[in-house]
Design a protein around this motif. Structure first.
Motif, PDB file in Angstrom:
ATOM      1  N   ARG A   8       0.749  -1.118   0.129  1.00  0.00           N
ATOM      2  CA  ARG A   8      -0.040  -0.182  -0.146  1.00  0.00           C
ATOM      3  C   ARG A   8       0.925   1.367  -0.019  1.00  0.00           C
ATOM      4  N   ALA A   9       0.464   2.081  -1.072  1.00  0.00           N
ATOM      5  CA  ALA A   9       1.142   3.544  -1.194  1.00  0.00           C
ATOM      6  C   ALA A   9       0.821   4.493  -0.048  1.00  0.00           C
ATOM      7  N   SER A  10       1.191   5.685   0.434  1.00  0.00           N
ATOM      8  CA  SER A  10       0.999   6.414   0.997  1.00  0.00           C
ATOM      9  C   SER A  10      -0.482   7.275   0.907  1.00  0.00           C
ATOM     10  N   ASP A  11      -0.826   6.810  -0.318  1.00  0.00           N
ATOM     11  CA  ASP A  11      -2.185   7.554  -0.615  1.00  0.00           C
ATOM     12  C   ASP A  11      -3.225   6.492  -0.345  1.00  0.00           C
ATOM     13  N   GLY A  12      -3.027   5.345  -0.049  1.00  0.00           N
ATOM     14  CA  GLY A  12      -3.813   4.206   0.448  1.00  0.00           C
ATOM     15  C   GLY A  12      -3.915   3.268  -0.738  1.00  0.00           C
ATOM     16  N   ARG A  13      -3.577   3.665  -2.127  1.00  0.00           N
ATOM     17  CA  ARG A  13      -3.642   2.655  -3.407  1.00  0.00           C
ATOM     18  C   ARG A  13      -2.872   1.390  -2.967  1.00  0.00           C
ATOM     19  N   ILE A  14      -3.162   0.328  -3.480  1.00  0.00           N
ATOM     20  CA  ILE A  14      -2.392  -0.743  -3.794  1.00  0.00           C
ATOM     21  C   ILE A  14      -1.651  -0.824  -5.257  1.00  0.00           C
ATOM     22  N   ALA A  15      -0.436  -1.258  -4.971  1.00  0.00           N
ATOM     23  CA  ALA A  15       0.284  -1.315  -6.174  1.00  0.00           C
ATOM     24  C   ALA A  15       1.273  -2.157  -6.241  1.00  0.00           C
ATOM     25  N   PRO A  16       1.683  -3.207  -7.370  1.00  0.00           N
ATOM     26  CA  PRO A  16       2.875  -4.006  -7.445  1.00  0.00           C
ATOM     27  C   PRO A  16       4.230  -3.360  -6.893  1.00  0.00           C
ATOM     28  N   ARG A  17       5.005  -4.322  -6.205  1.00  0.00           N
ATOM     29  CA  ARG A  17       6.282  -3.567  -5.516  1.00  0.00           C
ATOM     30  C   ARG A  17       7.312  -3.338  -6.610  1.00  0.00           C
ATOM     31  N   GLU A  54     -13.963  -2.801  -7.728  1.00  0.00           N
ATOM     32  CA  GLU A  54     -12.567  -2.361  -7.673  1.00  0.00           C
ATOM     33  C   GLU A  54     -12.277  -0.986  -7.119  1.00  0.00           C
ATOM     34  N   GLN A  55     -11.343  -0.770  -6.370  1.00  0.00           N
ATOM     35  CA  GLN A  55     -11.176   0.670  -5.869  1.00  0.00           C
ATOM     36  C   GLN A  55      -9.892   0.698  -5.189  1.00  0.00           C
ATOM     37  N   ASN A  56      -9.177   1.706  -5.177  1.00  0.00           N
ATOM     38  CA  ASN A  56      -7.685   1.688  -4.486  1.00  0.00           C
ATOM     39  C   ASN A  56      -6.688   1.042  -5.333  1.00  0.00           C
ATOM     40  N   GLY A  57      -6.714   0.733  -6.355  1.00  0.00           N
ATOM     41  CA  GLY A  57      -5.954   0.055  -7.417  1.00  0.00           C
ATOM     42  C   GLY A  57      -6.171  -1.510  -6.968  1.00  0.00           C
ATOM     43  N   THR A  58      -6.856  -2.000  -6.257  1.00  0.00           N
ATOM     44  CA  THR A  58      -7.077  -3.229  -6.072  1.00  0.00           C
ATOM     45  C   THR A  58      -8.739  -3.686  -6.099  1.00  0.00           C
ATOM     46  N   ALA A  59      -8.923  -4.885  -5.679  1.00  0.00           N
ATOM     47  CA  ALA A  59     -10.349  -5.117  -5.622  1.00  0.00           C
ATOM     48  C   ALA A  59     -10.759  -5.797  -4.232  1.00  0.00           C
ATOM     49  N   TYR A  60     -12.254  -5.525  -4.114  1.00  0.00           N
ATOM     50  CA  TYR A  60     -12.879  -5.952  -2.466  1.00  0.00           C
ATOM     51  C   TYR A  60     -13.892  -6.827  -3.002  1.00  0.00           C
ATOM     52  N   MET A  61     -14.323  -7.602  -1.869  1.00  0.00           N
ATOM     53  CA  MET A  61     -15.639  -8.488  -1.878  1.00  0.00           C
ATOM     54  C   MET A  61     -16.378  -8.241  -0.451  1.00  0.00           C
ATOM     55  N   VAL A 112     -24.401 -10.298  -7.710  1.00  0.00           N
ATOM     56  CA  VAL A 112     -23.401  -9.537  -7.369  1.00  0.00           C
ATOM     57  C   VAL A 112     -23.261  -8.106  -8.253  1.00  0.00           C
ATOM     58  N   THR A 113     -22.752  -7.270  -7.429  1.00  0.00           N
ATOM     59  CA  THR A 113     -22.450  -6.123  -8.173  1.00  0.00           C
ATOM     60  C   THR A 113     -21.075  -5.814  -8.357  1.00  0.00           C
ATOM     61  N   SER A 114     -20.510  -5.600  -9.493  1.00  0.00           N
ATOM     62  CA  SER A 114     -19.188  -5.118  -9.808  1.00  0.00           C
ATOM     63  C   SER A 114     -18.946  -4.205 -10.822  1.00  0.00           C
ATOM     64  N   THR A 115     -17.922  -3.339 -10.438  1.00  0.00           N
ATOM     65  CA  THR A 115     -17.502  -2.466 -11.391  1.00  0.00           C
ATOM     66  C   THR A 115     -16.330  -2.945 -12.490  1.00  0.00           C
ATOM     67  N   ALA A 116     -16.163  -4.349 -12.211  1.00  0.00           N
ATOM     68  CA  ALA A 116     -15.213  -5.009 -12.977  1.00  0.00           C
ATOM     69  C   ALA A 116     -15.650  -5.258 -14.299  1.00  0.00           C
ATOM     70  N   THR A 117     -14.847  -5.287 -15.209  1.00  0.00           N
ATOM     71  CA  THR A 117     -15.341  -6.052 -16.516  1.00  0.00           C
ATOM     72  C   THR A 117     -15.808  -7.245 -16.524  1.00  0.00           C
ATOM     73  N   PRO A 118     -17.180  -7.639 -16.725  1.00  0.00           N
ATOM     74  CA  PRO A 118     -17.675  -8.782 -16.821  1.00  0.00           C
ATOM     75  C   PRO A 118     -16.940  -9.846 -17.244  1.00  0.00           C
TER      76      PRO A 118
END
Length: 387
Positions: free
Chosen positions: A62-71, A109-116, A311-317
């Motif tokens: 997690r970056a300082s702005d809360g987003r998740i990103a690859p190392r 999807e949010q913060n560069g990652t996904a949630y359920m 399910v409600t998802s903002t991801a590509t179906p």
């Protein structure tokens, strides 16, 4: 899922009060190598939910702005693939409405990652329950805990979905004794094949030998989950996992259940069934949950089927063809075993099998010789290290 106060141990955990789309985090349930599970509140309905965040700490942070990103850029493809697997798992789970299978309300999807967002279950894992017990549970108690799980896994199999991560850590026991089966092994398996050794992905003792073979030559199917449930019963009876499958290839010194738990008083049907379910070769195991359950002598109880959650998802179906391959009914079993199942791109076994419901012969003698050689080399290496 107990919900202690949120005391982050690393900067990767979102603090209490953090707001996600439609939810507010109020506590921390648990953190592992592939994600974080929070307890939260639905800001519209006020109901308590569990929220799972995709966070494979080996390759992302997690970056300082809360987003998740690859190392690093080297992990970008692995992270993106794992993220798709996570969302795919959420979509799959949301299609089911079995009381013993975790209920998924929504994925996004949010913060560069996904949630359920899932139903919140105020229970303890089956591992915790067993390790706190002074003696082995009775056979009736084991049946009470696991019969609903057998039904849930059967329903997954009927829709061509293999769980592949059945263990005491993934089964919750509610205060009233009801049990719930948690996560599929989708994202873990995808990342395991791309980033690290399978021994860090699988749960030793609960994973059959075919899950350690990365080249696809040993197919996974219903028989894979049969092994996992057999291992759970063995754990409940003995208080310890079965010997890892990789060690049993060279010399199977794992004591059978009647020797490992002689005072438990289990019936011959249970002892024999567990032994067969834990067979190293897939061809020697039960070919379905129904066959395993019949051997145990557990009578299936009828249940009322609820309407599946949407399910409600903002991801590509998911592609239509991909979803059909996972959810279409199985063809009627043929009179004799036919072609072996083929694993799909996301690692979830496609059980079409040309009309056959029986596992393949697990790769033939050449594959078993190769696995035995590998296991011997690992054992010898470990001996030199520990001298």
């Amino acid at each position: 899922m107990t919900a202690p106060s949120l005391t982050p141990s690393t900067i990767d955990v979102l603090p209490a009060g953090s707001v996600l789309t439609g939810y507010q985090i109020t506590g921390l349930i648990g953190q592992g190598g592939f994600g974080v599970v929070y307890v939260g509140r639905d800001t519209q309905s006020g109901r308590t939910v569990a929220i799972k965040e995709f966070l494979p700490t080996a390759i992302a942070g997690r970056a300082s702005d809360g987003r998740i990103a690859p190392r690093s850029a080297d992990f970008a493809n692995a992270f993106a693939t794992g993220l798709k697997g996570f969302l795919r798992e959420a979509n799959l789970l949301a299609e089911f409405a079995h009381p013993a299978l975790v209920a998924v309300h929504r994925a996004w999807e949010q913060n560069g990652t996904a949630y359920m967002a899932m139903q919140y279950y105020p229970g303890k894992t089956l591992r915790e329950v067993r390790l706190r017990a002074a003696t082995s549970p009775t056979e009736a108690q084991i049946q009470s805990w696991l019969a609903p799980v057998f039904e849930a896994v059967s329903e997954l199999h009927a829709h061509r979905v293999i769980h592949r991560d059945i263990s005491p850590d993934n089964i919750l026991v509610m205060p009233d004794g009801a049990t719930v089966l948690l996560d599929l092994g989708a994202a873990r398996q995808v990342l395991g094949g791309m980033t690290q050794a399978l021994t860090t992905i699988l749960k030793p003792g609960f994973a059959p030998i075919e899950q350690y073979v990365e080249d696809g030559s040993m197919e996974q199917g219903r028989w894979t989950d049969v092994y996992g449930l057999g291992a759970v019963i063995y754990f409940l009876g003995t208080g310890r996992p079965p010997t890892p499958a990789t060690s049993r290839i060279v010399r199977d010194s794992m004591p059978p259940l009647h020797e490992a738990a002689p005072a438990a008083g289990y019936s011959p049907a249970l002892l024999t069934s567990v032994g067969r379910a834990l067979s190293i070769r897939a061809i020697d195991r039960f070919k379905s949950m129904a066959e395993f359950r019949a051997s145990l002598g557990w009578i299936k109880q009828p249940r009322v089927v609820a309407q599946a959650a949407e399910v409600t998802s903002t991801a590509t179906p998911l592609a239509t063809a991909q979803r059909v391959s996972l959810t279409a009914p199985l063809a009627p079993p043929a009179a004799a075993p036919a072609a072996a199942p083929v694993a799909d791109q996301a690692g979830k076994a496609d059980l079409r099998g040309k009309g056959s419901n029986y596992p393949p012969s697990s790769g033939g003698s050449g594959k078993w010789v190769a696995l035995a050689v590998v296991a011997v080399l690992v054992a010898v290496g470990a001996w030199f290290v520990l001298r």
